[in-house]
Design a protein around this motif. Sequence first.
Motif, PDB file in Angstrom:
ATOM      1  N   ARG A 129       0.562  -1.335   0.581  1.00  0.00           N
ATOM      2  CA  ARG A 129       0.194   0.153  -0.046  1.00  0.00           C
ATOM      3  C   ARG A 129       0.615   1.124  -0.016  1.00  0.00           C
ATOM      4  NH1 ARG A 129      -4.586  -2.787   1.950  1.00  0.00           N
ATOM      5  NH2 ARG A 129      -3.921  -4.435   3.914  1.00  0.00           N
ATOM      6  N   ASP A 130       0.523   2.144  -0.417  1.00  0.00           N
ATOM      7  CA  ASP A 130       1.236   3.817  -0.396  1.00  0.00           C
ATOM      8  C   ASP A 130       1.264   3.880   0.275  1.00  0.00           C
ATOM      9  OD1 ASP A 130       2.147   2.763  -3.103  1.00  0.00           O
ATOM     10  OD2 ASP A 130       1.015   5.169  -4.152  1.00  0.00           O
ATOM     11  N   CYS A 131       0.481   3.907   1.642  1.00  0.00           N
ATOM     12  CA  CYS A 131       0.490   4.108   2.476  1.00  0.00           C
ATOM     13  C   CYS A 131       1.093   3.758   3.766  1.00  0.00           C
ATOM     14  CB  CYS A 131      -1.332   3.980   3.616  1.00  0.00           C
ATOM     15  SG  CYS A 131      -2.432   5.023   2.760  1.00  0.00           S
ATOM     16  N   TRP A 132       2.034   2.196   3.366  1.00  0.00           N
ATOM     17  CA  TRP A 132       3.199   2.429   4.190  1.00  0.00           C
ATOM     18  C   TRP A 132       3.968   2.740   4.171  1.00  0.00           C
ATOM     19  CZ3 TRP A 132       2.751  -3.871   2.561  1.00  0.00           C
ATOM     20  CH2 TRP A 132       1.847  -4.547   2.730  1.00  0.00           C
ATOM     21  N   TYR A 133       4.367   3.300   3.130  1.00  0.00           N
ATOM     22  CA  TYR A 133       5.223   4.823   2.689  1.00  0.00           C
ATOM     23  C   TYR A 133       5.465   5.980   3.761  1.00  0.00           C
ATOM     24  CZ  TYR A 133       7.510   0.191  -0.343  1.00  0.00           C
ATOM     25  OH  TYR A 133       7.419  -0.200  -0.522  1.00  0.00           O
ATOM     26  N   SER A 134       3.576   6.489   4.476  1.00  0.00           N
ATOM     27  CA  SER A 134       3.987   7.447   4.619  1.00  0.00           C
ATOM     28  C   SER A 134       3.108   8.501   3.927  1.00  0.00           C
ATOM     29  CB  SER A 134       5.640   8.145   5.399  1.00  0.00           C
ATOM     30  OG  SER A 134       6.302   7.822   6.046  1.00  0.00           O
ATOM     31  N   ALA A 135       2.564   7.914   3.344  1.00  0.00           N
ATOM     32  CA  ALA A 135       0.609   8.633   2.085  1.00  0.00           C
ATOM     33  C   ALA A 135      -0.330   8.272   3.174  1.00  0.00           C
ATOM     34  CB  ALA A 135       0.789   7.817   0.972  1.00  0.00           C
ATOM     35  N   PRO A 136      -0.523  10.008   3.064  1.00  0.00           N
ATOM     36  CA  PRO A 136      -1.561   9.924   2.962  1.00  0.00           C
ATOM     37  C   PRO A 136      -2.560   8.759   3.397  1.00  0.00           C
ATOM     38  CG  PRO A 136      -2.026  11.966   2.064  1.00  0.00           C
ATOM     39  CD  PRO A 136      -0.296  11.185   2.109  1.00  0.00           C
ATOM     40  N   PHE A 137      -3.826   9.090   3.897  1.00  0.00           N
ATOM     41  CA  PHE A 137      -5.099   8.231   3.883  1.00  0.00           C
ATOM     42  C   PHE A 137      -6.196   8.644   2.380  1.00  0.00           C
ATOM     43  CE2 PHE A 137      -2.670   6.020   7.008  1.00  0.00           C
ATOM     44  CZ  PHE A 137      -3.302   4.903   7.130  1.00  0.00           C
ATOM     45  N   SER A 138      -6.138  10.106   2.271  1.00  0.00           N
ATOM     46  CA  SER A 138      -6.859  11.012   0.888  1.00  0.00           C
ATOM     47  C   SER A 138      -6.134  10.904   0.003  1.00  0.00           C
ATOM     48  CB  SER A 138      -6.865  11.459   2.318  1.00  0.00           C
ATOM     49  OG  SER A 138      -5.626  12.795   2.143  1.00  0.00           O
ATOM     50  N   ALA A 171       6.663   0.106  10.211  1.00  0.00           N
ATOM     51  CA  ALA A 171       7.125   0.099  11.232  1.00  0.00           C
ATOM     52  C   ALA A 171       8.279   0.724  10.775  1.00  0.00           C
ATOM     53  CB  ALA A 171       6.715  -0.929  12.474  1.00  0.00           C
ATOM     54  N   GLY A 172       8.980   0.149  10.416  1.00  0.00           N
ATOM     55  CA  GLY A 172      10.093   0.240  10.676  1.00  0.00           C
ATOM     56  C   GLY A 172      10.503   2.020   9.259  1.00  0.00           C
ATOM     57  N   TYR A 173       9.423   1.669   8.790  1.00  0.00           N
ATOM     58  CA  TYR A 173       9.858   3.097   7.490  1.00  0.00           C
ATOM     59  C   TYR A 173       9.749   4.616   7.651  1.00  0.00           C
ATOM     60  CZ  TYR A 173       9.776   5.349   3.137  1.00  0.00           C
ATOM     61  OH  TYR A 173       9.555   6.354   1.473  1.00  0.00           O
ATOM     62  N   ASP A 174      10.858   5.859   7.731  1.00  0.00           N
ATOM     63  CA  ASP A 174      10.018   7.386   8.087  1.00  0.00           C
ATOM     64  C   ASP A 174      10.443   7.481   7.030  1.00  0.00           C
ATOM     65  OD1 ASP A 174       9.949   9.960  10.033  1.00  0.00           O
ATOM     66  OD2 ASP A 174      11.847   9.869   8.384  1.00  0.00           O
ATOM     67  N   TYR A 175       9.385   8.365   6.278  1.00  0.00           N
ATOM     68  CA  TYR A 175       9.823   9.375   3.869  1.00  0.00           C
ATOM     69  C   TYR A 175      11.279   9.892   4.535  1.00  0.00           C
ATOM     70  CZ  TYR A 175       8.564  11.406   0.335  1.00  0.00           C
ATOM     71  OH  TYR A 175       8.252  12.046  -0.268  1.00  0.00           O
ATOM     72  N   ALA A 176      11.236  10.800   5.684  1.00  0.00           N
ATOM     73  CA  ALA A 176      12.381  11.841   5.826  1.00  0.00           C
ATOM     74  C   ALA A 176      13.635  10.654   5.494  1.00  0.00           C
ATOM     75  CB  ALA A 176      12.554  12.625   7.124  1.00  0.00           C
ATOM     76  N   GLU A 177      13.605  10.069   6.448  1.00  0.00           N
ATOM     77  CA  GLU A 177      14.911   8.888   6.445  1.00  0.00           C
ATOM     78  C   GLU A 177      15.745   8.372   5.108  1.00  0.00           C
ATOM     79  OE1 GLU A 177      18.560   7.173   8.106  1.00  0.00           O
ATOM     80  OE2 GLU A 177      17.174   8.709   8.175  1.00  0.00           O
ATOM     81  N   TRP A 178      13.740   7.711   4.690  1.00  0.00           N
ATOM     82  CA  TRP A 178      14.220   7.520   2.748  1.00  0.00           C
ATOM     83  C   TRP A 178      15.089   8.092   2.345  1.00  0.00           C
ATOM     84  CZ3 TRP A 178      13.815   2.681   0.139  1.00  0.00           C
ATOM     85  CH2 TRP A 178      13.227   3.039  -0.985  1.00  0.00           C
ATOM     86  N   ASN A 179      14.347   9.498   2.397  1.00  0.00           N
ATOM     87  CA  ASN A 179      14.694  10.302   1.496  1.00  0.00           C
ATOM     88  C   ASN A 179      16.044  11.042   2.125  1.00  0.00           C
ATOM     89  OD1 ASN A 179      12.477  10.555  -0.137  1.00  0.00           O
ATOM     90  ND2 ASN A 179      11.266  12.398   1.292  1.00  0.00           N
ATOM     91  N   ASN A 260      -6.947   3.608   8.396  1.00  0.00           N
ATOM     92  CA  ASN A 260      -5.511   2.635   8.011  1.00  0.00           C
ATOM     93  C   ASN A 260      -5.915   1.226   8.553  1.00  0.00           C
ATOM     94  OD1 ASN A 260      -3.530   2.004   8.649  1.00  0.00           O
ATOM     95  ND2 ASN A 260      -3.093   3.885  10.328  1.00  0.00           N
ATOM     96  N   VAL A 261      -5.271   0.231   8.347  1.00  0.00           N
ATOM     97  CA  VAL A 261      -6.193  -1.096   8.334  1.00  0.00           C
ATOM     98  C   VAL A 261      -4.196  -2.159   9.065  1.00  0.00           C
ATOM     99  CG1 VAL A 261      -8.229  -2.448   7.759  1.00  0.00           C
ATOM    100  CG2 VAL A 261      -5.986  -2.084   6.928  1.00  0.00           C
ATOM    101  N   ASP A 262      -3.335  -1.301   9.381  1.00  0.00           N
ATOM    102  CA  ASP A 262      -1.846  -2.122   8.945  1.00  0.00           C
ATOM    103  C   ASP A 262      -1.092  -0.998   9.120  1.00  0.00           C
ATOM    104  OD1 ASP A 262      -1.718  -1.579   6.551  1.00  0.00           O
ATOM    105  OD2 ASP A 262      -2.182  -4.076   6.698  1.00  0.00           O
ATOM    106  N   ALA A 263      -0.663  -0.197   8.573  1.00  0.00           N
ATOM    107  CA  ALA A 263      -0.119   0.664   8.261  1.00  0.00           C
ATOM    108  C   ALA A 263       0.896   1.552  10.219  1.00  0.00           C
ATOM    109  CB  ALA A 263      -0.576   2.221   7.785  1.00  0.00           C
ATOM    110  N   GLU A 264       2.104   1.685   9.756  1.00  0.00           N
ATOM    111  CA  GLU A 264       2.298   2.130  11.448  1.00  0.00           C
ATOM    112  C   GLU A 264       3.303   2.866  11.009  1.00  0.00           C
ATOM    113  OE1 GLU A 264       2.678  -1.105  14.829  1.00  0.00           O
ATOM    114  OE2 GLU A 264       2.670  -2.568  12.682  1.00  0.00           O
TER     115      GLU A 264
END
Length: 299
Positions: A129-138, A171-179, A260-264
């Motif tokens: 899901r894109d929402c696993w990658y810090s995307a908003p649910f909207s 749970a181990g993903y942070d968008y700023a750190e990925w960038n 949000n059913v499972d994004a952390e």
Amino acid sequence: MMTAVFFNSGVDDETRREMLFKGEVFVYSAAPATTELVGFARELVHDAFGGLDPETAQHEMPVEEFAKLLAELKPRFIHHPRCKELLPAVIEERGCDLGQTYFDLPRLRTSTSNDYLVSGISYAFHPHRDCWYSAPFSQVNWWIPVFGVTPENVMAFHPRYFDQPVRNGSAGYDYAEWNRTSRHSAAAHVRSDTRVQPRPEESIELEPQVRVVPEAGGTLMFSGAQLHSTVPNTSGRTRFSIDFRTVHIADVRAHRGAPNVDAECTGTTLRDFVRCNDLAPIPEDLALEYEAKALAGVS
């Protein structure tokens, strides 16, 4: 969960977003603005590949050379000022309010055939899901084929999981750190991809799945919360497509969107979005609000 696919629907944007947030999918035929966007992409692609057919060039080029070509072509498309002119026209064509709708930079994606290049610059996405990658649910995802596509080289939706949790590594993903550490190294991953990305951590059933095959220049729209994946390409041809994402500012402010059913994950992609009519960024207070809620574990 049963996903319905709506073709050339006449519903307004507000109704469509409500339906997207419930797991429905929308498909539209090629139209003047999408045709112009695809035409621009084709110009850049053909220029990059010279006299070779871009869809079959993989059969004539060493994979390292192909990856190097894409590493130059894709940023040229993504950051070209023409894209910031063409995308608002595409969005307006689909009935969105340009003063309320924000978009991020469009990506030029490729999916090569028969495992020729499936990492790095041409990453073959596992179910996610894109929402696993810090995307908003909207978030609403837009996907447009540049050339003709087939069921053997598109993407697959796994709709039974739209409202069903999947154990995953978000749970181990942070968008700023990925960038900071991983985004810009894509071109270096040719034979394998060692970047840590959120993926399912349990077995999931890939069937039944939904594959939508729009015409070149057609538009596929779906929620960023949909579980989807790259279909293993067996078509013999490289697939080229454009994707980008939009949010409506009222949805962002109200935290309205898919469940949000499972994004952390932590962080937010909201700073990537600009307003259609003047390219103004998302208000910083909203980005900070979403970051704070993510750190607190609140969706």
